[in-house]
Design an enzyme around this catalytic site. Sequence first.
Site, mmCIF file in Angstrom:
data_model
loop_
_atom_site.group_PDB
_atom_site.id
_atom_site.type_symbol
_atom_site.label_atom_id
_atom_site.label_comp_id
_atom_site.label_asym_id
_atom_site.label_seq_id
_atom_site.Cartn_x
_atom_site.Cartn_y
_atom_site.Cartn_z
ATOM 1 N N ASP A 115 14.440 -2.969 -31.885
ATOM 2 C CA ASP A 115 15.025 -1.922 -32.717
ATOM 3 C C ASP A 115 15.516 -2.539 -34.028
ATOM 4 O O ASP A 115 16.343 -3.459 -34.012
ATOM 5 C CB ASP A 115 16.200 -1.281 -31.963
ATOM 6 C CG ASP A 115 16.702 -0.011 -32.632
ATOM 7 O OD1 ASP A 115 16.559 0.127 -33.870
ATOM 8 O OD2 ASP A 115 17.241 0.853 -31.906
ATOM 9 N N THR A 188 1.668 -4.692 -26.969
ATOM 10 C CA THR A 188 2.618 -3.691 -26.460
ATOM 11 C C THR A 188 2.116 -2.299 -26.839
ATOM 12 O O THR A 188 1.250 -2.137 -27.706
ATOM 13 C CB THR A 188 4.029 -3.873 -27.060
ATOM 14 O OG1 THR A 188 4.013 -3.466 -28.433
ATOM 15 C CG2 THR A 188 4.496 -5.318 -26.956
ATOM 16 N N GLU A 191 2.817 -1.760 -30.501
ATOM 17 C CA GLU A 191 1.829 -2.361 -31.397
ATOM 18 C C GLU A 191 0.624 -1.436 -31.533
ATOM 19 O O GLU A 191 0.098 -1.236 -32.628
ATOM 20 C CB GLU A 191 1.368 -3.725 -30.888
ATOM 21 C CG GLU A 191 0.459 -4.432 -31.884
ATOM 22 C CD GLU A 191 -0.576 -5.352 -31.270
ATOM 23 O OE1 GLU A 191 -1.317 -5.980 -32.042
ATOM 24 O OE2 GLU A 191 -0.660 -5.420 -30.039
#
Length: 210
Positions: A115, A188, A191
């Site tokens: 984040d 991920t 991504e």
Amino acid sequence: MMTRSKPTKDLKPYFQTLEDLEGPFDWAAFFGNDNPVVLDVGAGRGLFLFNSSGEHPEKNFLGMEIDYREGRRAATRLLKSERPNARVLGGDARVAFDKFIPDSSVSEVHVYFPDPWWKKRHHKRRIFTDVFVERVTKALKNGGELHFWTDVEEYYERVVNLMDHAPQFIKREAPEEKLPEHDMDFQTSFERKKRKEGWIIHRGLWELSK
């Protein structure tokens, strides 16, 4: 009429919280072997855990996820695929590093798309700080690796500056972007989303040399 909430499915040992366990961990007891341990800080939906644990059965993977719903989702995928070398730990990674991760016991730490806490006054909430570097330094074995990816250039530059001032780490060449062969062939889920939207992914890799 009172309605009862659906009972939470027991996903142990694939999903456990910090409250379920006592630290520091004994990795051999935790995973049932002495294989190298890889930490995924902010595992999210667990795509990295899922792919990497399948590709590298000789390693153990522990994902840390503060969002229990996401963590349980990742653990469910691992359970269905019977991945004995992968687990998800629900809770604050900072607490896990301080109380559960033994010193000099981890081979790799991966931090993918944390984040960014966009507002400047919230930057202190970012996971990647000088204190986090100290935590990683304690956790890693000599020669261990720290991986960091983000789509936020400003965050990446701050991390690079932070690591440049950490003499215990040596900067290594980060992996180049590869063309995915299918929709699951990303590091991920985040991504995958960002690359499909055309964002640039910034990658960093450092090796600990105590």
